[in-house]
Scaffold this active site. Structure first.
Site: not given
Length: 503
Positions: A117, A119, A258, A338
């Site tokens: 926002k 940015l 990026h 897990e």
């Protein structure tokens, strides 16, 4: 120079009065009180003598021009298009007059943190030839009544002065975190926030509003539902632009932006990373790219490899590795837990396990990183039940191999309960379509319990068949602490094939 003379005269006068035998204690107390008031007013007023007036206008809100453009913002194509259209009204004035369009006075950017926002506001400053000021909502909050309202007035006056000075016909004011001053007004009590909000409303759409130069107010918030309705109505914030979390294509675009200045190895496929980062914001994706580069630097690698991105995703998602050292038996129990999640996930959603890890991160002693395969925003009962099975599988594994559960299943159960309640609330249970405010809580609780018990039994029957996978995988986990998804899938397929041959 005047201050030095002033500070020198006062002690001299006090010494002279003392010499005459006058009691100077009242003068000292009075002077201390005046000094305290002066200090507080100067502090609240930004160091100005008046305190309530903010004289230093040019440095309070003015921000330097940035090089950010809309092309630098990955994804958010719809939001960028809508924002550009609002800014075009400042550029193509003749065209909007031709169609009789009322100029847009406010644009509200709303969405989760880190979605871009602020940015977008920086890009807006470059998109149109307008005077630009930026401020945060907290800059208008003071302990003195009326200070916030005065700062609002001064900011609008400042933007008009700046536009006229630069020969510009429009100006943009950006207020970040506007919910600080724009919250809902409740009751008859007049707070400082209310006066500040009232002044903002007046400046945006008041009797004395001047259309030359034309002012567009942009604001950003993470909590649109907290804003006052008078602020959101047409004529104030006409456009509400939702800046949401990016989808897969947008995530890939953000990662591309990026990583442009980063040396990537050939095994890095940004599409795969984008697929694994479902639910990440733009800020988190930027952090993934940055952390991956940091890991590569730690390894003295010439290029950033796939494993570095894998470490970075884990860090952003779960936090940094911690120094907690579990006992051997505890590690084995966590590994079994897990592995239960991993086996169930692969059985209900083939190809979904990215890796199983035993090293502690954040509050987790171990975790399974899942690959969502595709972005989903709508869920059927079947999809929710499969996800519940994955959540329950860790506790079921502990039951099978240890005869009971542990506190490690608490978060899993919370997620499973939430999804079971979603099934009931969405009218997908045997209760049918229900009004949650009217239906008896006991009936809902019984239905949720019934759903979870049935799914627990299904999970037990499912996991009992894969003892060989458990035993092989737990040995690898205890030794290497990481079990990669491809190897785990091969092991699971091989065990399934052997079981079918035995039958």
């Amino acid at each position: 120079m005047g201050k030095e003379i002033f500070y020198g005269i006062i002690p001299g006068i006090l010494i002279f009065l003392l010499f005459l035998g006058v009691n100077i204690a009242p003068f000292v107390v009075f002077g201390a009180v005046l000094a305290g008031i002066y200090f507080l007013m100067a502090r609240q007023g930004g160091g100005n003598m008046g305190g309530l007036a903010t004289r230093n206008k040019s440095s309070r809100h003015t921000v330097p021009k940035t090089n950010v453009t809309f092309a630098d913002i990955g994804g958010q194509e719809r939001a960028k298009k809508e924002l550009k259209e609002s800014l075009d009204f400042l550029i193509h004035k003749d065209k909007i007059e031709q169609y009789g369009i009322r100029p847009i006075k406010g644009v509200l950017l709303a969405g989760p943190p880190g979605t871009g926002k602020t940015l977008m506001a920086k890009a807006a400053a470059n998109y149109t030839n307008s005077a630009f000021l930026a401020a945060s909502g907290s800059q208008f909050v003071e302990m003195y009544v009326g200070v916030g309202a005065q700062r609002i007035r001064e900011m609008f006056k400042e933007i008009r002065t700046m536009a006229e000075k630069n020969g510009q016909s429009s100006g943009i004011i950006f207020i970040d975190e506007i919910d600080v001053i724009g919250g809902k007004r409740e009751g008859q009590q007049q707070r400082e926030y209310d006066q500040t909000l009232n002044q903002l409303l007046t400046e945006m759409d008041g009797i004395a509003t001047n259309d030359k130069p034309r002012i567009l107010v942009m604001a950003a918030t993470n909590r649109k539902d907290m804003l006052d309705s008078a602020l959101l109505r047409p004529g104030r914030f006409d456009r509400h632009v939702t800046v949401d979390l990016p989808d897969k294509a947008a995530r890939q675009q953000i990662l591309t932006i990026h990583t442009e200045n980063k040396p990537l190895a050939d095994n890095v496929i940004l599409e795969q990373i984008a697929q694994e980062t479902f639910g990440f914001s733009g800020a988190q994706l930027e952090s993934v790219a940055n952390e991956a580069a940091i890991y590569a630097m730690r390894d003295n690698a010439s290029k950033i490899e796939r494993k570095h991105f894998s470490y970075a995703v884990d860090k952003v998602m779960m936090g940094e590795k911690v120094d907690r050292e579990a006992t051997g038996e505890e590690k084995r129990r966590v590994a079994m837990h897990e592995l239960g999640h991993a086996i169930a996930s692969e059985l209900v959603r083939p190809g979904s396990v990215s890796q199983v890890t035993l090293s502690p991160r954040g509050q987790a002693l171990g975790y399974v990183r899942q690959n969502p395969m595709e972005d989903r925003y709508l869920y059927t009962r079947d999809a929710l039940e499969k996800q519940i099975i994955v959540c329950l599988a860790g506790a079921v594994s502990e039951e099978i191999y240890y005869g009971g559960r542990s506190t490690g299943s608490k978060n899993d159960f919370e997620q499973a309960l939430g999804m079971a309640q979603e099934i009931v609330q969405s009218g997908m249970s045997s209760l049918g379509i229900v009004n949650m405010k009217l239906v008896d809580n006991n009936r809902v609780h019984e239905e949720v319990n019934r759903l979870l018990e049935n799914l627990l039994e299904q999970t037990r029957e499912m996991l009992k068949k894969y003892d060989h996978v458990y035993q092989t995988s737990v040995s690898i986990l205890l030794e290497q602490e990481v079990l990669h998804g491809d190897f785990f899938r091969d092991l699971l397929k091989q065990d399934t094939a052997n079981a079918e041959l035995a039958m």
